[in-house]
Design an enzyme around this catalytic site. Sequence first.
Site, PDB file in Angstrom:
ATOM      1  CD  GLU A 286      -9.420  -6.022 -76.214  1.00  0.00           C
ATOM      2  OE1 GLU A 286      -9.973  -5.530 -75.123  1.00  0.00           O
ATOM      3  OE2 GLU A 286      -9.884  -6.639 -77.239  1.00  0.00           O
ATOM      4  CG  HIS A 307     -21.045  23.459 -79.243  1.00  0.00           C
ATOM      5  ND1 HIS A 307     -21.265  24.761 -79.415  1.00  0.00           N
ATOM      6  CD2 HIS A 307     -21.240  22.888 -80.641  1.00  0.00           C
ATOM      7  CE1 HIS A 307     -21.884  24.947 -80.694  1.00  0.00           C
ATOM      8  NE2 HIS A 307     -21.837  24.068 -81.424  1.00  0.00           N
ATOM      9  CE  LYS A 421     -10.989 -10.555 -68.302  1.00  0.00           C
ATOM     10  NZ  LYS A 421     -10.874 -11.483 -69.383  1.00  0.00           N
TER      11      LYS A 421
HETATM   12  O1  PA5 Z   1     -11.617  -8.688 -78.234  1.00  0.00           O
HETATM   13  C1  PA5 Z   1     -11.921  -9.330 -77.381  1.00  0.00           C
HETATM   14  O2  PA5 Z   1     -11.039 -10.688 -77.499  1.00  0.00           O
HETATM   15  C2  PA5 Z   1     -12.271  -9.101 -75.889  1.00  0.00           C
HETATM   16  O3  PA5 Z   1     -12.801  -7.908 -75.985  1.00  0.00           O
HETATM   17  C3  PA5 Z   1     -13.323 -10.082 -75.727  1.00  0.00           C
HETATM   18  O4  PA5 Z   1     -14.342 -10.086 -76.849  1.00  0.00           O
HETATM   19  C4  PA5 Z   1     -14.196  -9.729 -74.410  1.00  0.00           C
HETATM   20  O5  PA5 Z   1     -13.070  -9.850 -73.422  1.00  0.00           O
HETATM   21  C5  PA5 Z   1     -15.197 -10.776 -74.244  1.00  0.00           C
HETATM   22  O6  PA5 Z   1     -14.817 -11.990 -74.229  1.00  0.00           O
HETATM   23  P1  PA5 Z   1     -15.712 -13.503 -74.138  1.00  0.00           P
HETATM   24  O7  PA5 Z   1     -16.464 -13.266 -75.424  1.00  0.00           O
HETATM   25  O8  PA5 Z   1     -14.836 -14.445 -74.072  1.00  0.00           O
HETATM   26  O9  PA5 Z   1     -16.481 -13.269 -72.813  1.00  0.00           O
END
Ligand code: PA5
Length: 444
Positions: A286, A307, A421
């Site tokens: 990310e 394996h 989303k």
């Molecule tokens: O790293 C990030 O920002 C995302 O992975 C969030 O943690 C994830 O989308 C969850 O978001 P939230 O804590 O707002 O529910």
Amino acid sequence: MTLKLNDKYLSKFVTQDDYNKIKPTLESAYQTLTSRTGKGNDFLGWIDLPVNYDREEFERIKSAAKRIQNSCDVFIVIGIGGSYLGARAAIEFCKGQKYNALKKSTPDIYFSGNDISASNISELLEICEGRDVCVNVISKSGTTTEPAIAFRIFRDMLYKKYGKEEAVKRIFVTTDRCRGKLKELSDAEGYETFVVPDDVGGRFSVLTPVGLLPIAVAGIDISDMMKGAADARENYSLCDIEKNDSLKYAAIRNILHAKGKSVEILASYESALAMTAEWWKQLYGESEGKENKGIFPASVSFTTDLHSMGQFIQQGSRIMFETVIDVQNSDSKVLIPYDESNSDGLNFIAGKDMHYVSRTAFKGTAIAHTDGNTPNIVLELEKRGAYEFGYLVYFFELACGISGYILGVNPFDQPGVEEYKKNMFALLGKPGYEELGKQLLDKI
Ligand code: PA5
């Protein structure tokens, strides 16, 4: 030494000239990060977090964890992405994958809200039947769909099971200090809340209440974990690859990337680290995967995956390098028994400790993969424990920030995550998404 980068399997892939060439970019990335002048610099709270955190809240986490341990058999932790992976990684790292099945005085811990699987939720509801339950819902934004759905279901279950007054005492919320639907709901209902700091993004938040409450409920020493991270912060404070392995790791992965290695595989010989690899994949995937750039983070669990994926790593497309976490010591001593008949032919390792055999498998594999032109970065980790987890987290977070800046991206945002989303909301008929919904209907 808690963690040491061993570069002996890299000699044919990374030269002194490579280090000399990357040095100016590396130093500039390090300065950008530490002077807090780069992209995403309002999300750098994790840099000083190990020494700069809310001590009062930290004690409240410990006391809530004790109450949870004393009042339930099943603890449901609801969250996704950065609000899920770190806690699960830490619990498995310290206690093993079979934590729930172990004899223990702490509750079983299950994670929910990290997908939209009807069967996962209904299995968990069944597991909760006839058992005392507490819930920790974690969402920084307070609006993420997956955990919101799971929380609605478990909240409903708790209110029906215990009545409102008792259910409220069994719900713990980790969210923004003052914003979001979850905060509003918590204030209205009277749930105990913990804060996700504004300047710490989800995937960097394991050492905030996001990770610390579930980790403490599992009986893991969170003070020790913070100490590990604080010591790493101290040990990785110099801009010198001879003295800063986190910086060196950032340098090596970018040198290899520039030579065409576009996939990094995190490998370990301990299945207890499988979720740590999931956490690491989110951290790097990310943070770096944007603007058509990035090293694709993958993971394997050895020797299991030797394996299945071993063939590809040995002889498939030469696009990858491995980062192997070599856990040097194990708390478990299992000696391979001697067998008079030797019918399985294993007496050559009779009397040997299994951990020794595992580490020997690692050495043989590292040589084989290196010979097959898959470079190996080795991270020698002294052992598995709370302190070591905190240390490792800081090592990877720092290298990730530096790496992102070397790549030229903002390592602290995730704009691409919104795309699915929007489509999902449009197809589900969420108010405000009608127009997109019509366009998508033509595509499905
Ligand atoms: O790293 C990030 O920002 C995302 O992975 C969030 O943690 C994830 O989308 C969850 O978001 P939230 O804590 O707002 O529910």
